[in-house]
Design a protein around this motif. Structure first.
Motif, PDB file in Angstrom:
ATOM      1  N   VAL A  89      -8.515  -8.077   5.321  1.00  0.00           N
ATOM      2  CA  VAL A  89      -9.210  -7.449   4.591  1.00  0.00           C
ATOM      3  C   VAL A  89      -8.538  -6.752   3.939  1.00  0.00           C
ATOM      4  N   PRO A  90      -8.739  -6.846   2.969  1.00  0.00           N
ATOM      5  CA  PRO A  90      -7.630  -6.057   1.852  1.00  0.00           C
ATOM      6  C   PRO A  90      -8.364  -4.831   1.342  1.00  0.00           C
ATOM      7  N   PRO A  91      -7.315  -3.558   1.496  1.00  0.00           N
ATOM      8  CA  PRO A  91      -7.781  -2.372   1.096  1.00  0.00           C
ATOM      9  C   PRO A  91      -9.105  -2.969  -0.243  1.00  0.00           C
ATOM     10  N   ASP A 119     -12.956   6.260  -2.149  1.00  0.00           N
ATOM     11  CA  ASP A 119     -12.494   5.375  -2.174  1.00  0.00           C
ATOM     12  C   ASP A 119     -12.213   4.124  -0.687  1.00  0.00           C
ATOM     13  N   HIS A 120     -12.315   5.234   0.168  1.00  0.00           N
ATOM     14  CA  HIS A 120     -11.722   4.709   1.723  1.00  0.00           C
ATOM     15  C   HIS A 120     -13.057   4.865   2.626  1.00  0.00           C
ATOM     16  N   VAL A 129       0.564  -1.311   0.141  1.00  0.00           N
ATOM     17  CA  VAL A 129      -0.324   0.244   0.124  1.00  0.00           C
ATOM     18  C   VAL A 129       0.827   1.295   0.130  1.00  0.00           C
ATOM     19  N   SER A 130       1.956   1.154   0.321  1.00  0.00           N
ATOM     20  CA  SER A 130       2.742   2.144   0.882  1.00  0.00           C
ATOM     21  C   SER A 130       3.165   3.562  -1.242  1.00  0.00           C
ATOM     22  N   TRP A 131       3.877   4.225  -1.247  1.00  0.00           N
ATOM     23  CA  TRP A 131       4.782   4.705  -1.977  1.00  0.00           C
ATOM     24  C   TRP A 131       5.439   3.588  -3.046  1.00  0.00           C
ATOM     25  N   ALA A 146      -3.444   3.065   1.029  1.00  0.00           N
ATOM     26  CA  ALA A 146      -3.276   3.056   0.357  1.00  0.00           C
ATOM     27  C   ALA A 146      -4.326   3.482  -0.643  1.00  0.00           C
ATOM     28  N   ALA A 147      -5.010   4.886   0.016  1.00  0.00           N
ATOM     29  CA  ALA A 147      -5.902   6.245  -0.513  1.00  0.00           C
ATOM     30  C   ALA A 147      -4.424   6.927  -0.379  1.00  0.00           C
TER      31      ALA A 147
END
Length: 437
Positions: free
Chosen positions: A127-129, A138-139, A100-102, A273-274
């Motif tokens: 639970v995945p993003p 989106d989140h 999820v990181s940059w 992630a977002a």
């Protein structure tokens, strides 16, 4: 024998419940588990994390060899090394766990640019993003509605460890790196740090489920009792599957309270992630005026603020490469809301020492505490004196980590500079700020 397939390992250094590895093994060809040591990342990594990583890689290689395979190690740019190995083996597909990181996003983008088929899988969270998303947006930006959605989300089945792997003939697996004694990295090597690897991680999990979990709901904030799982580094490096941990714990006494903490971990992952800049930019800018105070920052880092509960937490960090979550919040709030020093300064220090430090949870929690993140109460206070009296009422935790105060009895360990107590305790500083603020 079919075409070889690559599995790029990142924060998933295990064999149990490994979706990327399981998917690769479904094909007819040999499977090449690969870990790439990126020099730039290693130079910036905490020495505690480097040491854990080295141990985890050695343990994983041993487990793979016991099953007929091996762990292939390369050093350099990840995409370039993956492409080179693909050309050497004839592989056309690489499997990996989604990060999820940059950096993880850039890595996957670079892999796709090589022309290889890249297949990303879940595995770093329960639970995945994207597995729990609001109707608009989106989140989730607030934990409570996320928790409700997370509870109702479907969990995939826990996958077994493979019984057998085959590596292409003639492939050089590479040498295990010396990551503990090389002198590289940042911070200091904590004398009481947790040791790495899936074998030790699974022992810790079994012990936690059998001996600690049942009391978690009542004792997880008990500072002297240290009644938490101690699995955070194992989860950070993926030596344990968070899904396997949650599945094993959820129906046991104490399990619901513990699993809620794993949901917090997932929450910060879907936020990151977002918003992958969470480690450098305010998630919610507050237009706060931060102070530059090198002396106060140094006192905070070294655990000599004169506020015992703060100093105890900071010294635990240096001694263990770990800090109880309650004192993580207390120490972070003291820096950002009492000393008014920017959260990035504190997060950088934590990142230099925490074995379990990662982008999503470490920086997500720092911003939450500083009031620039996902807390719905950005001015929430963590008064150190009240926190100490509530979670370390007899001063046991403070005396354990601040030896200057070991001779004080009971709650007096929290307030060595009480009015009328004379000159305090020899060798222990006066408070650098009012701990009641």
């Amino acid at each position: 024998m079919g075409t070889p397939v690559l599995v790029l390992l990142t924060q998933d250094l295990r064999l149990h419940d490994h979706p990327a590895l399981t998917a690769a093994l479904r094909g007819p060809g040999p499977v090449v588990p690969l870990f790439v040591l990126e020099p730039a990342l290693l130079r910036r990594a905490a020495r505690n994390r480097r040491a854990y990583l080295g141990e985890a890689l050695a343990d994983l290689r041993s487990a793979l060899r016991a099953r007929g395979g091996d762990l292939v190690l390369r050093r350099g740019d990840t995409a370039a090394e993956v492409l080179a190995l693909a050309r050497e083996t004839g592989a056309r597909t690489v499997h990996l766990s989604s990060g999820v990181s940059w950096f993880a996003a850039r890595r996957e983008e670079a892999l796709r640019a090589t022309g290889l088929e890249v297949r990303a899988h879940p595995g770093l969270t329960v639970v995945p993003p994207g597995g729990a998303t609001p109707a608009s947006g989106d989140h989730y930006k607030v934990f409570t509605p996320y928790w409700r959605a997370w509870e109702s989300a479907a969990w995939r089945a826990v996958l077994p460890a493979p019984e057998r792997l085959d590596l292409p003939d003639g492939l050089d697996p590479g040498e295990l790196p010396d990551l503990e004694d090389s002198g590289e990295g940042v911070g200091v090597l904590a004398p009481d740090r947790v040791r790495g690897g899936q074998a030790l991680a699974r022992e810790r999990l079994r012990s936690w489920l059998d001996l600690g979990l049942a009391d978690y709901g009542d004792r997880h904030d008990d500072l002297p009792g240290a009644a938490t799982s101690g699995l955070s580094a194992d989860l950070r490096f993926g030596c344990l599957s968070p899904l396997e941990v949650a599945t094993a714990a959820r129906d046991l006494p104490g399990g619901s309270e513990y699993v809620r903490q794993l949901a917090w971990r997932d929450f910060h992952h879907q936020v990151t992630a977002a918003f992958p800049a969470i480690n450098i930019r305010d998630y919610r800018p507050r237009d706060r005026e931060w102070r530059t105070d090198p002396e106060a920052l140094a006192a905070w880092k070294e655990g000599r603020t004169g506020v015992p509960i703060v100093d105890a937490g900071m010294r635990q960090l240096l001694r263990e490469g770990f800090m109880h979550n309650r004192t993580r919040m207390i120490t972070a709030a003291f820096l950002t809301k009492t000393l008014l020093v920017h959260w990035r300064e504190g997060a950088a220090h934590f990142d230099a020492h925490l074995t379990d430090g990662d982008v999503a949870n470490e920086y997500g929690n720092w911003q939450w505490t500083a009031g620039t993140g996902n807390d719905t109460r950005p001015n929430r206070a963590f008064n150190p004196s009240r926190q100490a009296k509530r979670f370390d009422p007899d001063g046991v935790y403070v005396r354990r980590h601040v030896p200057e105060l070991a001779g004080l009895s009971g709650a007096l360990a929290h307030t060595p500079w009480l009015e009328g107590f004379g000159e305090g305790v020899e060798g222990y500083p006066k408070p650098i700020a009012d701990p009641g603020k």
